[in-house]
Write an enzyme that holds these catalytic residues in place. Structure first.
Site, PDB file in Angstrom:
ATOM      1  N   ASP A  98     -24.768   6.607   8.608  1.00  0.00           N
ATOM      2  CA  ASP A  98     -25.024   5.635   9.662  1.00  0.00           C
ATOM      3  C   ASP A  98     -23.943   4.567   9.589  1.00  0.00           C
ATOM      4  O   ASP A  98     -23.639   4.054   8.509  1.00  0.00           O
ATOM      5  CB  ASP A  98     -26.405   4.994   9.459  1.00  0.00           C
ATOM      6  CG  ASP A  98     -27.153   4.796  10.762  1.00  0.00           C
ATOM      7  OD1 ASP A  98     -26.540   4.257  11.705  1.00  0.00           O
ATOM      8  OD2 ASP A  98     -28.330   5.179  10.844  1.00  0.00           O
ATOM      9  N   ASP A 199     -24.566   2.978  15.145  1.00  0.00           N
ATOM     10  CA  ASP A 199     -25.668   2.139  15.595  1.00  0.00           C
ATOM     11  C   ASP A 199     -25.226   1.248  16.759  1.00  0.00           C
ATOM     12  O   ASP A 199     -24.185   0.592  16.669  1.00  0.00           O
ATOM     13  CB  ASP A 199     -26.126   1.282  14.409  1.00  0.00           C
ATOM     14  CG  ASP A 199     -27.400   0.515  14.683  1.00  0.00           C
ATOM     15  OD1 ASP A 199     -28.444   1.154  14.914  1.00  0.00           O
ATOM     16  OD2 ASP A 199     -27.355  -0.735  14.667  1.00  0.00           O
ATOM     17  N   GLU A 256     -25.281   5.725  19.254  1.00  0.00           N
ATOM     18  CA  GLU A 256     -26.557   5.239  19.789  1.00  0.00           C
ATOM     19  C   GLU A 256     -26.232   4.229  20.888  1.00  0.00           C
ATOM     20  O   GLU A 256     -25.541   3.245  20.637  1.00  0.00           O
ATOM     21  CB  GLU A 256     -27.367   4.563  18.681  1.00  0.00           C
ATOM     22  CG  GLU A 256     -28.715   4.068  19.192  1.00  0.00           C
ATOM     23  CD  GLU A 256     -29.336   2.986  18.316  1.00  0.00           C
ATOM     24  OE1 GLU A 256     -30.568   2.864  18.342  1.00  0.00           O
ATOM     25  OE2 GLU A 256     -28.589   2.259  17.631  1.00  0.00           O
ATOM     26  N   HIS A 329     -36.194   6.999  13.562  1.00  0.00           N
ATOM     27  CA  HIS A 329     -36.747   5.877  12.793  1.00  0.00           C
ATOM     28  C   HIS A 329     -37.146   4.702  13.674  1.00  0.00           C
ATOM     29  O   HIS A 329     -37.853   3.802  13.208  1.00  0.00           O
ATOM     30  CB  HIS A 329     -35.714   5.413  11.759  1.00  0.00           C
ATOM     31  CG  HIS A 329     -34.494   4.822  12.390  1.00  0.00           C
ATOM     32  ND1 HIS A 329     -33.570   5.587  13.084  1.00  0.00           N
ATOM     33  CD2 HIS A 329     -34.046   3.548  12.469  1.00  0.00           C
ATOM     34  CE1 HIS A 329     -32.612   4.799  13.547  1.00  0.00           C
ATOM     35  NE2 HIS A 329     -32.878   3.564  13.185  1.00  0.00           N
ATOM     36  N   ASP A 330     -36.687   4.678  14.919  1.00  0.00           N
ATOM     37  CA  ASP A 330     -37.010   3.589  15.845  1.00  0.00           C
ATOM     38  C   ASP A 330     -38.071   3.976  16.873  1.00  0.00           C
ATOM     39  O   ASP A 330     -38.404   3.164  17.745  1.00  0.00           O
ATOM     40  CB  ASP A 330     -35.748   3.151  16.611  1.00  0.00           C
ATOM     41  CG  ASP A 330     -34.838   2.264  15.774  1.00  0.00           C
ATOM     42  OD1 ASP A 330     -35.331   1.647  14.815  1.00  0.00           O
ATOM     43  OD2 ASP A 330     -33.637   2.194  16.090  1.00  0.00           O
TER      44      ASP A 330
END
Length: 561
Positions: A98, A199, A256, A329-330
């Site tokens: 990430d 991210d 993302e 995860h979100d």
């Protein structure tokens, strides 16, 4: 279309804090991941996306990084990381890190220097502005509540933070900062990692005039999104990143990108543009958002879901590449959000949504626990929740905007902590995740839903995922075939075809607990058919021009002319 390994891969996301704890401190760690590599190899995935493991004070569970070249103490040491990377590669598994470079932690040395004085060399690594008449520079609201601007008394200016105030935004207008980022990326690539999930990377270019955001009626803050999403220099920055940090390595990259549309997606993922391999869009996960976003969820319609997926499938066809996901995860658990997590339909609907997603064009992502059928959690008290976004929403929205019953309905359906409860490995205490006290409570259904149980059941959701992955490796039509929707107005059945030359697949998924009738369109011609995969037993002799589907049934046929 160019054939590449990352188009043909299946990616598995690990949220390390909740994956597997090797030392009994209640927190998952790198050694815990290494222990479970044979399990992931058995599943058949190709790439592990590792949520952040860098040094962090954990204001936003590792997405606030204080040192990009060191490992968080909770997760172990760099030696543990190197061992995990080496073992993963021995198992034929690639590691995608990430990359969080829209912002850092306020405890990063860069920010400590930056805030110390206006003439510090690191001052322009971050975004500082003067306010007027005691007011922040703009009216923008932050993702986790409050203003995006935080006043700092040391220099009498405000710094920008699109997320938590402990996550100050990096200033990508500064070429020295950009080179620092690229050098850090090369550090990890030289270690042997295989790529990056980036991210909120489409936030890194801001409109430097910082205009006011449009304010909805009754809103506390303006919407800054149009001024920092897909900003004026974003493509320049990503092309520079590719040139400086990625082009000399055989990498996988995914951005993302909240607020991205199909036309922008083509620019980010176009094969000749040298930016990214694929993007995560957010259109489908926003379905059912109410007046207060996800915190007062409404019903969603299958036709809306189909319209979104079809738009992206057709929009990027031959011009880009899709990321395919139900959860991460979100996001809440896939079965609870898109299927039916009741005892009766949990497994069957879990197999159905997996079929639907893995049969589309794009690279599929499996979020940890998805392959064993994990569900959302219902904690009784707000004290049991850990997610900063959830806690801030509870603080900001109750009781003036939402009642306690209403906010808990939203939390139960959509909180990020739904995805963050520990992986349920077996039926022992704490689901086999830890010998200690877990950092967040385990879902109480772990005795029924766990990896040990699914591995012992040949008809389980785990082996269904395994078969989907194997089919993808053996059938190029699943990877590269064109997608065409059928019955787009049907509110229960999601059906489509995939076509590559003479190879044609028919995918039929019932998103309801009803028993609707499927009618094959007359323009689909074939002389024979075979069932490739299904989540119920299917009579191979049954005619497929018209038949009744069982609740949450999924079938994939290969049609031959």
């Amino acid at each position: 279309m160019e054939k590449t390994w990352w188009k043909e891969s299946v990616i598995y996301q690990i949220y390390p804090r909740s994956f597997n704890d090797s030392n009994g401190d209640g927190i998952g760690d790198l050694k815990g991941i290494t222990e479970k590599l044979p399990y992931l190899s058995k599943l058949g995935i190709d790439v592990i996306w590792l949520s952040p493991v860098y040094k962090s004070p954990n204001d936003d569970n590792g997405y606030d990084i204080s040192d990009y070249r060191n490992i968080m103490d909770d997760f172990g040491t760099m030696e543990d990381f190197d061992e995990m990377l080496e073992e993963a590669h021995k198992h034929g598994l690639k590691i995608m890190m990430d990359l969080v470079v829209n912002h850092s932690s306020d405890e990063h040395e860069w920010f400590q220097q930056s805030k110390s004085s206006k003439d510090n060399p690191y001052r322009d690594y971050y975004i500082w502005k003067k306010g007027e008449n005691g007011q922040p520079p703009t009216n923008w609201g932050a993702a986790f509540g409050g203003s995006v601007w935080e006043y700092d008394e040391t220099t009498g200016e405000y710094f920008l933070h699109l997320f938590s105030k402990k996550q100050p935004d990096l200033n990508w207008e500064n070429p020295v900062l950009r080179q620092e980022v690229y050098e850090m990326m090369r550090y990890w690539l030289d270690k042997g990692i295989d790529g990056f999930r980036m991210d909120v990377v489409n936030f890194i270019s801001k409109d430097t005039s910082y205009p006011e955001g449009e304010k909805a009626e009754g809103a506390l803050y303006g919407n800054g999104g149009p001024h920092f999403m897909n900003g004026p220099r974003i493509h320049e920055f990503l092309q520079e990143m590719n040139r400086e940090a990625l082009s000399n390595y055989d990498t996988i990259t995914v951005g993302e990108m909240p607020g991205v549309n199909v036309e922008q997606g083509k620019l980010y993922t176009g094969e000749t543009r040298n930016e990214l391999n694929m993007v995560f869009h957010f259109e489908h996960v926003g379905l059912g958002d109410g007046k207060h976003g996800k915190w007062d969820p409404q019903e969603w319609k299958l036709t809306d879901l189909k319209e979104i997926f079809t738009k992206w499938q057709k929009g990027l066809e031959n011009e880009g590449w899709n990321s395919l996901y139900w959860s991460n995860h979100d996001q809440p658990r896939g079965i609870s959000r898109w299927g039916n997590d009741s005892d009766e339909y949990r497994v069957i609907s879990g197999k159905m949504i997996a079929t639907c997603l893995h049969m589309m064009q794009g690279t599929p992502y499996i979020y940890q626990g998805e392959e064993i059928g994990m569900t959302n959690v219902k904690f009784e008290s707000i004290e049991d929740y850990r997610d900063i976004e959830t806690l801030n929403a509870y603080r900001d929205l109750t009781p003036n905007f939402l009642s306690y019953d209403e906010i808990f309905k939203g939390i139960y359906e959509r909180s990020r902590d739904n995805a963050r409860t520990p992986i349920q490995w077996d039926a022992s205490e704490n689901a086999g995740f830890t010998d200690g006290t877990p950092w967040i409570n385990v879902n109480s259904n772990y005795k029924e839903i766990n990896a040990e149980a699914v591995l012992a059941d040949k008809d389980s959701i785990f082996y269904y995922y395994q078969k989907l992955i194997q089919l993808r490796k053996k059938n190029e039509v699943i990877v590269y075939g064109t997608y065409d929707i059928l019955h787009e107005d049907d509110e229960q059945i999601y059906a489509f075809t995939r076509t590559l030359g003479e190879d044609k697949l028919l995918v039929i998924c019932n998103f309801s607990e009803d028993t609707p009738e499927f009618v094959l369109p007359k323009n689909i011609e074939f002389s024979a058919n075979e069932v490739l995969i299904s989540n119920y037993h299917v009579d191979e002799a049954q005619a497929i021009d018209r038949f009744t589907l069982k609740p949450y049934e999924a079938r994939v046929y290969r049609l031959t002319k």
